[in-house]
Design a protein around this motif. Structure first.
Motif, PDB file in Angstrom:
ATOM      1  N   PHE A  24       0.827  -1.203   0.000  1.00 22.01           N
ATOM      2  CA  PHE A  24       0.000   0.000   0.000  1.00 22.01           C
ATOM      3  C   PHE A  24       0.866   1.259   0.000  1.00 22.01           C
ATOM      4  O   PHE A  24       0.508   2.268  -0.611  1.00 22.01           O
ATOM      5  CB  PHE A  24      -0.941  -0.001   1.210  1.00 22.01           C
ATOM      6  CG  PHE A  24      -2.101  -0.941   1.066  1.00 22.01           C
ATOM      7  CD1 PHE A  24      -3.048  -0.755   0.060  1.00 22.01           C
ATOM      8  CD2 PHE A  24      -2.251  -2.013   1.921  1.00 22.01           C
ATOM      9  CE1 PHE A  24      -4.118  -1.626  -0.080  1.00 22.01           C
ATOM     10  CE2 PHE A  24      -3.315  -2.888   1.794  1.00 22.01           C
ATOM     11  CZ  PHE A  24      -4.255  -2.694   0.784  1.00 22.01           C
ATOM     12  N   TYR A  28       0.691   4.092  -2.831  1.00 24.32           N
ATOM     13  CA  TYR A  28       0.459   5.478  -2.410  1.00 24.32           C
ATOM     14  C   TYR A  28       1.530   6.404  -2.964  1.00 24.32           C
ATOM     15  O   TYR A  28       1.220   7.488  -3.488  1.00 24.32           O
ATOM     16  CB  TYR A  28       0.441   5.548  -0.878  1.00 24.32           C
ATOM     17  CG  TYR A  28       0.455   6.960  -0.345  1.00 24.32           C
ATOM     18  CD1 TYR A  28      -0.697   7.732  -0.350  1.00 24.32           C
ATOM     19  CD2 TYR A  28       1.633   7.519   0.169  1.00 24.32           C
ATOM     20  CE1 TYR A  28      -0.687   9.025   0.138  1.00 24.32           C
ATOM     21  CE2 TYR A  28       1.649   8.812   0.656  1.00 24.32           C
ATOM     22  CZ  TYR A  28       0.493   9.562   0.642  1.00 24.32           C
ATOM     23  OH  TYR A  28       0.516  10.848   1.117  1.00 24.32           O
ATOM     24  N   MET A  32       0.674   9.443  -5.547  1.00 23.60           N
ATOM     25  CA  MET A  32       0.955  10.809  -5.109  1.00 23.60           C
ATOM     26  C   MET A  32       2.056  11.448  -5.944  1.00 23.60           C
ATOM     27  O   MET A  32       2.024  12.650  -6.219  1.00 23.60           O
ATOM     28  CB  MET A  32       1.327  10.809  -3.636  1.00 23.60           C
ATOM     29  CG  MET A  32       0.152  10.605  -2.706  1.00 23.60           C
ATOM     30  SD  MET A  32      -1.154  11.847  -2.947  1.00 23.60           S
ATOM     31  CE  MET A  32      -0.262  13.373  -2.595  1.00 23.60           C
TER      32      MET A  32
END
Length: 234
Positions: A24, A28, A32
């Protein structure tokens, strides 16, 4: 001896929490980083979305593409932080953008001039009888310029490369990139795929495909120029 089903049960055993956190965290960071790249290159993306034929206005887009140079420095810092186990994105991106902006812009401008000269020469030579015979030379030279420029961007974005001077790194980068051509060629292909994705679908290409492709090119190039990364001041 272990039971025959022991290996199967081990494979079916749920992954640990650390594994899920790593997965994860990677997703992420990728998402981002894409968002921050889109923000940093927003003028270029808006222009690409509004202009139907960017190739017809290539001088304008060539200048506007300079926004990508410091943005790549920020993305590379995020990738380096991810390799160290950190899922923080904003601070590494801003540090990389700020620290590499001047040198990254210089590298981008020099590479842009070199590619433009090669492209114009190729157009002129293509009209001659022996033009097709020189096509491989122009393609190879253009790919080599792109590979060396990308390697320079990778080096100046290194956290320990704050003193690296691109002019002093050109010849070592050229040597390493040419010597390990079997790794450099896929990098050029990945970069071409990233550019194609952005040109075809600017917003979708940046928000979804750009970060994984850049990471693959960055990691490979970082391995290629590893001797220089260990001593950036040389």
């Amino acid at each position: 001896m272990s039971a025959p089903g022991g290996g199967v049960r081990a494979l079916l055993r749920p992954a640990g929490q650390a594994t899920y956190e790593r997965v994860f965290g990677t997703v992420y960071v990728a998402l981002m980083t894409n968002v921050l790249l889109a923000v940093a290159c927003a003028p270029l993306l808006v222009a690409l979305a509004l202009v139907r034929d960017p190739l017809a206005s290539w001088p304008f887009f060539a200048v506007l593409s300079a926004l990508c140079a410091p943005a790549l420095g920020g993305a590379f810092r995020c990738f380096a932080a991810l390799g160290e186990g950190s899922a923080v994105v904003l601070r590494p991106f801003w540090d990389g953008y700020r620290d590499t902006a001047r040198r990254a812009l210089a590298v981008w401008a020099a590479a842009g001039v070199a590619v433009t000269v090669l492209a114009l020469d190729a157009v002129v030579v293509a009209r001659t009888a022996w033009g097709p015979a020189l096509a491989p030379f122009f393609v190879t030279a253009g790919a080599l310029v792109l590979a060396v420029a990308f390697a320079l961007l990778v080096l100046v974005a290194e956290p320990a490369g704050e003193r690296a001077r691109p002019p002093a790194l050109v010849r070592p980068c050229l040597y390493l990139v040419a010597r390990r051509w079997w790794l450099t060629a896929p990098v050029v292909g990945v970069l071409a795929l990233a550019v194609a994705a952005v040109l075809v679908k600017p917003v979708v290409g940046v928000l979804l495909a750009l970060s994984p492709l850049l990471y693959l090119a960055w990691a490979t190039t970082r391995f290629v120029v590893a001797p220089l990364a260990a001593s950036p001041g040389q």
